[in-house]
Enzyme design. Structure first.
Site, PDB file in Angstrom:
ATOM      1  N   SER A  72      -9.636 -43.778 -45.550  1.00  0.00           N
ATOM      2  CA  SER A  72      -9.503 -42.357 -45.900  1.00  0.00           C
ATOM      3  C   SER A  72      -8.774 -41.613 -44.774  1.00  0.00           C
ATOM      4  O   SER A  72      -7.955 -40.722 -45.020  1.00  0.00           O
ATOM      5  CB  SER A  72     -10.881 -41.717 -46.082  1.00  0.00           C
ATOM      6  N   LYS A 113     -16.161 -35.018 -43.076  1.00  0.00           N
ATOM      7  CA  LYS A 113     -15.650 -36.009 -44.035  1.00  0.00           C
ATOM      8  C   LYS A 113     -16.790 -36.733 -44.723  1.00  0.00           C
ATOM      9  O   LYS A 113     -17.783 -37.091 -44.085  1.00  0.00           O
ATOM     10  CB  LYS A 113     -14.795 -37.027 -43.254  1.00  0.00           C
ATOM     11  N   HIS A 134     -20.357 -30.649 -36.872  1.00  0.00           N
ATOM     12  CA  HIS A 134     -19.067 -29.978 -36.651  1.00  0.00           C
ATOM     13  C   HIS A 134     -18.471 -30.320 -35.294  1.00  0.00           C
ATOM     14  O   HIS A 134     -17.569 -29.636 -34.828  1.00  0.00           O
ATOM     15  CB  HIS A 134     -19.249 -28.453 -36.751  1.00  0.00           C
ATOM     16  N   LYS A 188     -21.136 -43.029 -38.799  1.00  0.00           N
ATOM     17  CA  LYS A 188     -20.138 -43.987 -39.285  1.00  0.00           C
ATOM     18  C   LYS A 188     -18.760 -43.686 -38.680  1.00  0.00           C
ATOM     19  O   LYS A 188     -18.099 -44.560 -38.139  1.00  0.00           O
ATOM     20  CB  LYS A 188     -20.077 -43.823 -40.806  1.00  0.00           C
ATOM     21  N   LYS A 201     -21.285 -34.794 -46.833  1.00  0.00           N
ATOM     22  CA  LYS A 201     -21.478 -35.489 -48.115  1.00  0.00           C
ATOM     23  C   LYS A 201     -21.688 -34.459 -49.204  1.00  0.00           C
ATOM     24  O   LYS A 201     -22.182 -33.358 -48.945  1.00  0.00           O
ATOM     25  CB  LYS A 201     -22.721 -36.385 -48.053  1.00  0.00           C
ATOM     26  N   ASP A 221     -14.436 -44.885 -34.669  1.00  0.00           N
ATOM     27  CA  ASP A 221     -13.461 -43.998 -34.020  1.00  0.00           C
ATOM     28  C   ASP A 221     -12.552 -43.281 -34.999  1.00  0.00           C
ATOM     29  O   ASP A 221     -11.326 -43.232 -34.819  1.00  0.00           O
ATOM     30  CB  ASP A 221     -12.617 -44.785 -32.994  1.00  0.00           C
TER      31      ASP A 221
HETATM   32  N1  GLU Z   1     -18.141 -42.428 -49.733  1.00  0.00           N
HETATM   33  C1  GLU Z   1     -17.655 -43.324 -48.740  1.00  0.00           C
HETATM   34  C2  GLU Z   1     -18.716 -43.571 -47.691  1.00  0.00           C
HETATM   35  O1  GLU Z   1     -19.888 -43.385 -47.912  1.00  0.00           O
HETATM   36  C3  GLU Z   1     -16.313 -42.905 -48.177  1.00  0.00           C
HETATM   37  C4  GLU Z   1     -16.271 -41.591 -47.503  1.00  0.00           C
HETATM   38  C5  GLU Z   1     -14.858 -41.119 -47.156  1.00  0.00           C
HETATM   39  O2  GLU Z   1     -13.926 -41.863 -47.343  1.00  0.00           O
HETATM   40  O3  GLU Z   1     -14.751 -39.973 -46.696  1.00  0.00           O
HETATM   41  O4  GLU Z   1     -18.433 -44.017 -46.618  1.00  0.00           O
END
Ligand code: GLU
Length: 467
Positions: free
Chosen positions: A360, A68, A62, A92, A104, A97
């Site tokens: 995204s 995301k 957080h 990631k 997830k 950035d």
């Molecule tokens: N599922 C994708 C990943 O593992 C995209 C995640 C996203 O776009 O929030 O990176």
């Protein structure tokens, strides 16, 4: 492979990198921990019976909001896997950035066993469960597609969310990977695969590194094997081929295809769509045990399917000089040590497949701004270019041909998205590369984790969590 603990593997990578940072142990422990784990069991009426569906949403960090990460539909989903994938999302986002924490989701089903109507029911009910506990929302937690999900599921999710939040002006930003008609952004579907290409191209542009591997500079002519022909595998091989790579092998769960002269990716996709399989594709040799295909001679191997595909068992037989992790966690730490001893360059997941979440982020920005990219300046750019052309014609007395003029056009949304993605992948590679070179003996993965930890750690410190 059930003895492999995926979350523990990610923790191991973080620990290896933490040694090259200056943060106190307590802060590293906080970064590593999953902040919130939500496990749900809900009933869904399937035909005339009631089925209990097991599902998860994990918010790993957080330190930035929203969190995301995608939602996976697979009968292999379990808490350990979702936690590992959520953690990877944190690192990631940091590497590229993207100002989000990691999360997830997963539903433990094999989507092939359900009708479209049943999948819709399951997806809507799952979304409702997320809404109930504040595990979805444009400022809280924003899901996206992952293994076994795509635009269709994202549409159901956004529609369910809006039904429960009709007055929320930014509701469309509650999920990404939506179809264009539902607020999606051009270029999101191809983004992960295209990002894999940009990343590998950047890796192959470093003359010194290529020399060490005994490879020439550039993607052109490189022999590539891709494991997985879903969204990531397909777009990776397509864009790599468009840029001069030779795709000699494609491995799917039902078997693999090999052709030393190269496989025409568009032709194979057409075959797969018509036949629902790549088996018996006439223009390549069929290899029954698809995992053996990964052991064939090639320059670049891209595992783009699931985790734990390269283990200590098959690692010694992998011949690729470069492995690009299109999937999340395809190589176990034990396998990585074996490969590193052989001198393999591993371009890791937390950097290489971050193109998906990067785009995204662009989609989420589009949703919050309620306007598509390029809408205001597309025409203006085009007329400026044209005026410039006219001036050049007038001053030089030479006519610019129609085909030359056609090259010049105002940037479309797709142009802008691709440009932002390309820039992100190049810059992030160079940042990791610098750390990699500075510390000499560390792996490229460790360098990527150091890069991520430095930013996350700084963010925690500035937040004042550790006075
Ligand atoms: N599922 C994708 C990943 O593992 C995209 C995640 C996203 O776009 O929030 O990176």
């Amino acid at each position: 492979m059930s003895d492999i603990k995926f979350f523990q593997n990610v923790q191991t990578y973080v620990d290896q990198a933490a040694a090259f940072t200056n943060f106190p142990k307590g802060l590293i422990d906080q970064i590593k921990a999953c902040n919130a784990v939500y496990q749900i069991n809900f009933p869904v009426k399937i035909g005339d019976r009631i089925e209990v569906i097991e599902a998860y949403r994990v918010q790993h960090s957080h330190h930035k909001l929203p969190t995301k990460g995608g939602i996976r539909y697979s009968d292999m989903v379990n808490q350990d896997e979702v936690m590992a994938l959520a953690a990877l999302m944190t690192y990631k986002c940091s590497v590229v950035d993207v100002p989000f924490g990691g999360a997830k989701g997963g539903i433990k089903i094999n989507p092939k066993n359900y009708t479209v109507e049943q999948l819709e029911k399951i997806t809507r009910r799952y979304t409702f469960e997320l809404i109930k506990k504040g595990f979805i929302g444009p400022s809280l937690d924003v899901p996206a597609p992952d293994y076994g999900t795509g635009e269709r599921e994202m549409s159901w999710i956004v529609d369910t969310y809006i039904q429960f939040n009709p007055s929320q002006i930014d509701a469309a930003g509650c999920v990404t990977g939506k179809p264009i008609s539902q607020g999606g952004v051009h270029g999101r579907t191809e983004a992960t695969g295209r990002g894999v290409f940009y990343g590998l191209r950047q890796a192959c542009s470093h003359a010194e590194d290529m020399k060490k591997l005994g490879l020439t500079v550039g993607i052109e002519g490189k022999k590539v094997i891709v494991q997985g022909f879903g969204n990531v595998g397909y777009y990776t091989s397509k864009v790599m081929q468009e840029n001069g790579a030779i795709i000699v092998g494609i491995a799917e769960f039902e078997g693999g295809l090999y052709n030393a002269k190269g496989i025409d990716i568009e032709d194979l996709k057409k075959y797969q769509l018509e036949n629902k399989t790549i088996r018996d594709y006439p223009k390549a040799k069929f290899i029954k045990h698809s995992n053996l295909l990964m052991e064939h001679e090639c320059d670049i191997l891209v595992p783009a399917a699931l985790e734990n595909q390269i283990t200590k068992e098959n690692a010694p037989r992998i011949k690729a000089k470069i492995i690009g992790e299109g999937a999340n966690g395809p190589i176990t730490p034990e396998a990585e040590s074996i490969l590193l001893k052989k001198g393999t360059l591993i371009v890791p997941d937390l950097y290489l497949n971050a193109g998906g979440v990067t785009v995204s982020y662009f989609e989420w920005l589009k949703n919050l701004s309620h306007v598509s990219f390029g809408r205001l300046d597309h025409r203006f750019q085009e007329s400026s270019f044209n005026q410039l052309m006219n001036m050049i014609e007038k001053n030089t007395g030479k006519k610019i041909s129609k085909s030359e003029r056609d090259v010049i056009h105002g940037a479309s949304e797709l142009d802008l998205v691709r440009s932002g993605l390309e820039d992100t992948m190049i810059h992030s590679y160079e940042n990791i590369h610098e750390i990699w070179k500075k510390h000499k003996k560390i792996s490229f993965r460790t360098a990527a984790y150091v890069n991520a930890l430095n930013k996350i750690g700084a963010s925690y410190m500035e937040l004042g969590v550790f006075p």
